[in-house]
Design a protein around this motif. Sequence first.
Motif, PDB file in Angstrom:
ATOM      1  N   MET A  31      33.891  32.128  42.218  1.00 41.81           N
ATOM      2  CA  MET A  31      35.020  32.662  41.587  1.00 41.81           C
ATOM      3  C   MET A  31      36.412  32.705  42.102  1.00 41.81           C
ATOM      4  SD  MET A  31      34.507  36.754  42.812  1.00 41.81           S
ATOM      5  CE  MET A  31      35.347  37.362  44.104  1.00 41.81           C
ATOM      6  N   GLY A  32      37.355  32.803  41.593  1.00 39.76           N
ATOM      7  CA  GLY A  32      38.584  32.653  42.000  1.00 39.76           C
ATOM      8  C   GLY A  32      39.495  31.560  41.432  1.00 39.76           C
ATOM      9  N   GLY A  33      38.941  30.623  40.351  1.00 42.80           N
ATOM     10  CA  GLY A  33      39.503  29.897  39.390  1.00 42.80           C
ATOM     11  C   GLY A  33      40.073  28.755  40.312  1.00 42.80           C
ATOM     12  N   GLU A  36      37.843  35.242  33.984  1.00 44.14           N
ATOM     13  CA  GLU A  36      37.109  34.850  35.080  1.00 44.14           C
ATOM     14  C   GLU A  36      36.443  36.238  35.860  1.00 44.14           C
ATOM     15  OE1 GLU A  36      37.608  32.300  36.714  1.00 44.14           O
ATOM     16  OE2 GLU A  36      38.979  30.881  35.914  1.00 44.14           O
ATOM     17  N   SER A  37      35.300  35.571  36.709  1.00 44.27           N
ATOM     18  CA  SER A  37      34.764  36.605  37.357  1.00 44.27           C
ATOM     19  C   SER A  37      35.682  37.246  38.529  1.00 44.27           C
ATOM     20  CB  SER A  37      33.506  36.152  37.871  1.00 44.27           C
ATOM     21  OG  SER A  37      32.460  35.649  36.762  1.00 44.27           O
ATOM     22  N   HIS A  38      35.631  38.261  38.994  1.00 44.49           N
ATOM     23  CA  HIS A  38      36.446  38.911  40.029  1.00 44.49           C
ATOM     24  C   HIS A  38      35.614  40.063  40.745  1.00 44.49           C
ATOM     25  CE1 HIS A  38      37.843  41.899  37.326  1.00 44.49           C
ATOM     26  NE2 HIS A  38      38.086  42.608  38.206  1.00 44.49           N
ATOM     27  N   PHE A  39      35.950  40.146  41.942  1.00 40.36           N
ATOM     28  CA  PHE A  39      35.327  41.092  43.049  1.00 40.36           C
ATOM     29  C   PHE A  39      36.060  42.405  43.015  1.00 40.36           C
ATOM     30  CE2 PHE A  39      34.955  43.304  47.064  1.00 40.36           C
ATOM     31  CZ  PHE A  39      33.478  43.569  46.943  1.00 40.36           C
ATOM     32  N   GLU A  40      35.592  43.664  42.769  1.00 39.92           N
ATOM     33  CA  GLU A  40      36.004  44.726  42.712  1.00 39.92           C
ATOM     34  C   GLU A  40      35.793  45.727  44.002  1.00 39.92           C
ATOM     35  OE1 GLU A  40      38.795  47.496  42.622  1.00 39.92           O
ATOM     36  OE2 GLU A  40      38.765  45.924  40.780  1.00 39.92           O
ATOM     37  N   PRO A  41      36.828  45.670  44.874  1.00 46.84           N
ATOM     38  CA  PRO A  41      36.322  46.493  46.075  1.00 46.84           C
ATOM     39  C   PRO A  41      36.434  48.169  46.033  1.00 46.84           C
ATOM     40  CG  PRO A  41      38.614  45.722  46.266  1.00 46.84           C
ATOM     41  CD  PRO A  41      37.937  45.093  45.029  1.00 46.84           C
ATOM     42  N   ARG A  42      37.213  48.609  45.092  1.00 41.95           N
ATOM     43  CA  ARG A  42      37.214  50.059  44.861  1.00 41.95           C
ATOM     44  C   ARG A  42      36.109  50.303  43.896  1.00 41.95           C
ATOM     45  NH1 ARG A  42      40.803  51.344  41.752  1.00 41.95           N
ATOM     46  NH2 ARG A  42      41.482  49.303  40.861  1.00 41.95           N
ATOM     47  N   VAL A  43      34.805  50.350  44.676  1.00 43.79           N
ATOM     48  CA  VAL A  43      33.675  50.563  43.852  1.00 43.79           C
ATOM     49  C   VAL A  43      33.765  51.978  43.063  1.00 43.79           C
ATOM     50  CG1 VAL A  43      31.205  50.779  43.893  1.00 43.79           C
ATOM     51  CG2 VAL A  43      32.474  49.037  45.234  1.00 43.79           C
ATOM     52  N   ASP A  44      33.743  53.092  43.691  1.00 43.70           N
ATOM     53  CA  ASP A  44      33.534  54.330  43.254  1.00 43.70           C
ATOM     54  C   ASP A  44      34.879  54.666  42.243  1.00 43.70           C
ATOM     55  OD1 ASP A  44      31.423  54.736  44.409  1.00 43.70           O
ATOM     56  OD2 ASP A  44      32.322  55.626  46.368  1.00 43.70           O
ATOM     57  N   GLU A  45      35.900  54.240  42.565  1.00 46.75           N
ATOM     58  CA  GLU A  45      37.259  54.668  41.906  1.00 46.75           C
ATOM     59  C   GLU A  45      37.259  53.701  40.657  1.00 46.75           C
ATOM     60  OE1 GLU A  45      37.161  53.805  44.771  1.00 46.75           O
ATOM     61  OE2 GLU A  45      38.438  55.326  46.023  1.00 46.75           O
ATOM     62  N   TYR A  46      36.835  52.595  40.809  1.00 47.96           N
ATOM     63  CA  TYR A  46      36.793  51.552  39.623  1.00 47.96           C
ATOM     64  C   TYR A  46      35.813  51.939  38.531  1.00 47.96           C
ATOM     65  CZ  TYR A  46      37.274  47.160  36.898  1.00 47.96           C
ATOM     66  OH  TYR A  46      37.494  46.395  35.838  1.00 47.96           O
ATOM     67  N   LEU A  47      34.578  52.391  39.365  1.00 45.48           N
ATOM     68  CA  LEU A  47      33.545  52.613  38.387  1.00 45.48           C
ATOM     69  C   LEU A  47      33.817  53.836  37.494  1.00 45.48           C
ATOM     70  CD1 LEU A  47      30.488  52.507  37.452  1.00 45.48           C
ATOM     71  CD2 LEU A  47      29.642  53.978  39.406  1.00 45.48           C
ATOM     72  N   LYS A  48      34.453  54.813  38.136  1.00 41.78           N
ATOM     73  CA  LYS A  48      34.884  56.169  37.374  1.00 41.78           C
ATOM     74  C   LYS A  48      35.943  55.698  36.248  1.00 41.78           C
ATOM     75  CE  LYS A  48      34.498  59.356  41.164  1.00 41.78           C
ATOM     76  NZ  LYS A  48      35.410  60.204  42.155  1.00 41.78           N
ATOM     77  N   GLU A  49      36.875  54.686  36.455  1.00 42.36           N
ATOM     78  CA  GLU A  49      37.480  54.479  35.372  1.00 42.36           C
ATOM     79  C   GLU A  49      36.978  53.464  34.656  1.00 42.36           C
ATOM     80  OE1 GLU A  49      40.997  50.530  35.295  1.00 42.36           O
ATOM     81  OE2 GLU A  49      40.472  51.476  37.158  1.00 42.36           O
ATOM     82  N   LEU A  50      35.893  52.719  34.900  1.00 41.07           N
ATOM     83  CA  LEU A  50      35.147  51.916  34.042  1.00 41.07           C
ATOM     84  C   LEU A  50      34.599  52.818  32.973  1.00 41.07           C
ATOM     85  CD1 LEU A  50      34.543  49.172  33.021  1.00 41.07           C
ATOM     86  CD2 LEU A  50      32.441  48.978  34.731  1.00 41.07           C
TER      87      LEU A  50
END
Length: 439
Positions: free
Chosen positions: A36-38, A315-329
Motif C-alpha cells: 500500500m502507498g501507491g 488505494e488501501s491505507h492504514f488508519e491509526p485512529r482506530v476507535d475514533e475512525y470506527l465511530k466515524e465509520l
Amino acid sequence: MSGYASAIGSHVGMVRSNNQDSGYAGYRLFLVADGMGGHAGGDVASALTAQAMARVDAPLAPPHDTGPGEPRASEDPAGGPANPALEDPKSAAELLRKQLLQTNRMLRSTVGDRPELAGMGTTFSGFITVEDRLALAHIGDSRLYLLRDGAFTQITKDHTFVQRLVDSGRITEEEAKTHPRRSVLMRVLGDVESQPEIDTAVLETRPGDVWLLCSDGLCGYVEDEDIERILRRRTSLQGAVDSLIDKSLAHGAPDNVTVVLVETLAEPDQADEPAGPRFAGSAANEVPGGEPVSTARTRLLSRRRISRRAQPVAESHFEPRVDEYLKELIAETKRRNRRRRILGALALLAIIAAIAGALTLGYQWTQTRYFVGTDGETVIIFRGVQQNIGSISLSSIAEDTEIPLSALDGNEQRQVQRTLSAGSLEEARDIVTRLGVHE
C-alpha cells in the motif's frame, strides 16, 4: 511425511501502472504480500517484505544420503546451518512472527533513509510447511483459503474496518463487498506501527488439501464460488493459477492480483510442479540482491492487456485512529443505511403511485366503453367492460331497456348472453334497436 507441490503467478491488472503485490513460492515457505502507498512505495514495501521473509526458507532434508555439493539436512541452501525452529510448527509460527517484526523495523528504517517512501506498508499472509502441519502468519487483508473434501473455506480473517463492522453485526458480508471504506486496513507492516499485532496459527493438513494464498485483487472481485469451481476443475496447479488470474482479468482486474497455490501430497516425491524458490510481482522485478525467479506465465501476464474498461480501485491505507475512525465509520454507515432506507421507501411509494395512476387511467378508459348484455331476465346496456378484477366489477348498468330476454329469438338471446360490445351509449342503443323483438 507429506510433500507439497506449488504454483505462483501475478498480474498488474487493468488499471494500475505498477504491481504493488509480491508473491513467493519456495521450498517450505509460501506467501503473498500486497503493498500500500501507491507510487509512494507500496511495491517497494511488498518486495522488501517478500525478500526478507524468504530468508527463513529452507529445503526439506533429502530422503537419501547427500552427494558432493548437496546441502546436508542441517544446512540451508546457502550452506549455513538450518534453523531448528523449522522442525517444530509452533516454533516455526513464532519464527515467522519475529521475522515479520524484524521486517517491519527494516521497512521503517528504509523510510528513514528514503523519506519519499513515507506511509508505505504491506499486508502479509504466508505459511511454512512442517511435515503435515502449516505454521501460519497473517496481517492485513490478503487471504488464505483451503479446499478440502469438497469444502472451500476462508482460513484467515481480514484486518479491516468493514470486517469489524461485519463481526459486530452492523453490516452483512454482502454489504462489505461494496462498502466505500473496504480499503481501510487496521493492521499492516510498514511505516505505520512499530509493533504491529500479527496473527499466527498452526494448521493441520492432509493429502489432497489445496491451499490458496491471494491478494485482494482476486478475492475482492471474484466470487468464492467461481474460485472454488476453478480449483475443483484444475488439471494442474499452474493451470489453476492462470485460470484464477484470467478470471480476475475477466472482471476488469482493477487491482493487482497475485495467487499462490500449494497442494498437500501423500509423499514428498509425488510433486510434479516446478520446485524451488520463485518470486512473482514486484519482488521478482524490483529488489536487488539475489537472482529472482519468475515463471514464464508471470512475465507474459505482466505484458498482457485485455480490451475492457475497468473502474479505478481505491488505494488501501492504514488508519491509526482506530476507535475514533470506527465511530466515524459507524456513523457514516448509519447515515448511508438511513439514506438507503429513505430512498427505498421513496422508490416504493413512486412504484405504488405509478401503479395506482395506471389503474386509475385504465379504469377511466373502461368507463368510456359500453356493451349490451342481460341480467338474466331483461336486456341491459352496461357501461364499462365485461372483465372483473377479483371481486371488483368493471361495469355498471347504464340503461335497463325492459325488453324481456324471452322476447328475442334463440340466436339473439345467445348473442346478448355473450354480450355485444359498443363504443358509445348511442351505439349500444342502436344494437338494441336492431334486435328482433317477438311479441
